[in-house]
Design an enzyme around this catalytic site. Sequence first.
Site, PDB file in Angstrom:
ATOM      1  N   LYS A 129       0.905  -1.314   0.114  1.00  0.00           N
ATOM      2  CA  LYS A 129      -0.053  -0.180   0.036  1.00  0.00           C
ATOM      3  C   LYS A 129       0.828   1.195  -0.175  1.00  0.00           C
ATOM      4  O   LYS A 129       1.958   1.143   0.533  1.00  0.00           O
ATOM      5  CB  LYS A 129      -0.986   0.061   1.347  1.00  0.00           C
ATOM      6  CG  LYS A 129      -0.252  -0.404   2.539  1.00  0.00           C
ATOM      7  CD  LYS A 129       0.983   0.406   2.972  1.00  0.00           C
ATOM      8  CE  LYS A 129       0.789   1.746   3.411  1.00  0.00           C
ATOM      9  NZ  LYS A 129       1.945   2.485   4.039  1.00  0.00           N
ATOM     10  N   TYR A 163      -4.400   3.921   6.883  1.00  0.00           N
ATOM     11  CA  TYR A 163      -4.882   3.013   7.767  1.00  0.00           C
ATOM     12  C   TYR A 163      -6.232   3.797   8.217  1.00  0.00           C
ATOM     13  O   TYR A 163      -6.983   2.826   8.823  1.00  0.00           O
ATOM     14  CB  TYR A 163      -3.795   2.828   8.747  1.00  0.00           C
ATOM     15  CG  TYR A 163      -2.693   2.104   8.593  1.00  0.00           C
ATOM     16  CD1 TYR A 163      -2.529   0.937   8.133  1.00  0.00           C
ATOM     17  CD2 TYR A 163      -1.542   2.678   8.308  1.00  0.00           C
ATOM     18  CE1 TYR A 163      -1.430   0.151   7.432  1.00  0.00           C
ATOM     19  CE2 TYR A 163      -0.155   1.965   7.629  1.00  0.00           C
ATOM     20  CZ  TYR A 163      -0.552   0.708   7.351  1.00  0.00           C
ATOM     21  OH  TYR A 163       0.818   0.149   6.942  1.00  0.00           O
TER      22      TYR A 163
END
Length: 386
Positions: free
Chosen positions: A148, A236
């Site tokens: 990511k 996140y």
Amino acid sequence: MTDSSDRDPSRRVFVQGTLLAAAAATLSGAACSRKRESAKVAAESPSTPKLGWAIVGLGKFATEQLLPAFQHCQRSRLAAFVSGSPDKAKRLAGRYGVDEKAVYGYETFDKLAQDRSVDVVYVVLPNSMHAEYTQRAFRAGKHVMCEKPMALNEAECSAMIAAGKAAGKRLMIAYRAQFEPHNRAAIELVRAGELGRVKLVIADHCRTIDPKEPADQWRIRRAMSGGGSLVDIGIYSLQAARYIFGEEPTEVSAQLASTPNDPRFMEVEESAVFSLRFPNGGLANCSSSYGTTNVKRYRVIGEKGYADLDPATSYEGNVLRVAKDGKPEPREVPTTNQFAAEIDHLSECIQLGKEPRTPGEEGLRDVRIMQAIYASAREGKAVKLA
Ligand code: NDP
């Protein structure tokens, strides 16, 4: 990217569930069920060989977290390294039992096509290199795990997804928190209705970025990172809001800020705050910063109680507390190695012919939302998401 800067670290910085619904399996009909059945038998047999993984980019995260995690894997083994630092790669090959002949450079990456010991390529490079190496891995006939954020923009993400489909190979984005037991427990208790209907998620991910650290040098260069704290760790907070609500946001509002004249934030934002509106009346209030002490937490607030995860997304030592009648009680959650779980998940999907829990489309969704967050901050107004 194969120019000499790839191999010269001093110049690099300047060049540049079970709970989310799994996507439907692409195979269908009798042939498909036969194929699945034989794959299942093969995968469940104790003699099933582990899939071979090539790790691309032997940086901080790969060497400190991912390589050691392979010892906990049931379905995956280290088979090759790709690195611009041959000495480091050979040393690590010795330590992890990887054949020296299976150490590649970026210029020899495409030779992986002939390496039958490699089934999966794990792209752990700076963000700007994810799209190129994912597509090259597909052209070499391998499955791909990509770190990511998936890529710098939607066009890159779409090209990566298309390349995987053209190759008939799996693409998974490495969203480890979706394999981390405390986050799984939080999702489960929300789905079981323990907190009543969830109305609010508050999520914060912050740290201090340090340009003395090689891993932080490319992060403050927009061309290599694609953005600042939002794309690196705010993702996140965004992920938590999406997997806790289990639905997609319809609108975002955001603001960015950086300390004036701080040389670290000439190209990327220091801090981001953003709110997300969800279709069933939920709101998330999220933040990220590169200029504060470490924070990795979120709170889920429902009609009947709340859950705190603090820390929520550490590599280890996460804590879940659940409060009903205002009294927070720690919740015992058996721990497992989240990296091994994530890596084995992709191997299992390949072996059983299943779609990964976090496929390329999941990475594309986040990149699209983060682009909308930047647009909202730029334009000073809420942005609707299609
Ligand atoms: P590092 O800078 O430590 O590692 C990146 C590695 O990529 C380098 O060590 C180098 O390895 C290789 N590389 C190739 N070309 C370049 C270049 N031009 N400039 C810099 N490095 C280059 O970063 P991280 O390990 O922290 O991050 C790597 C990726 O992992 C990022 O996408 C990041 O977002 C992701 N990440 C994910 C985490 C998670 O929890 N899921 C946590 C941390 C990072 P070599 O010398 O072997 O060529």
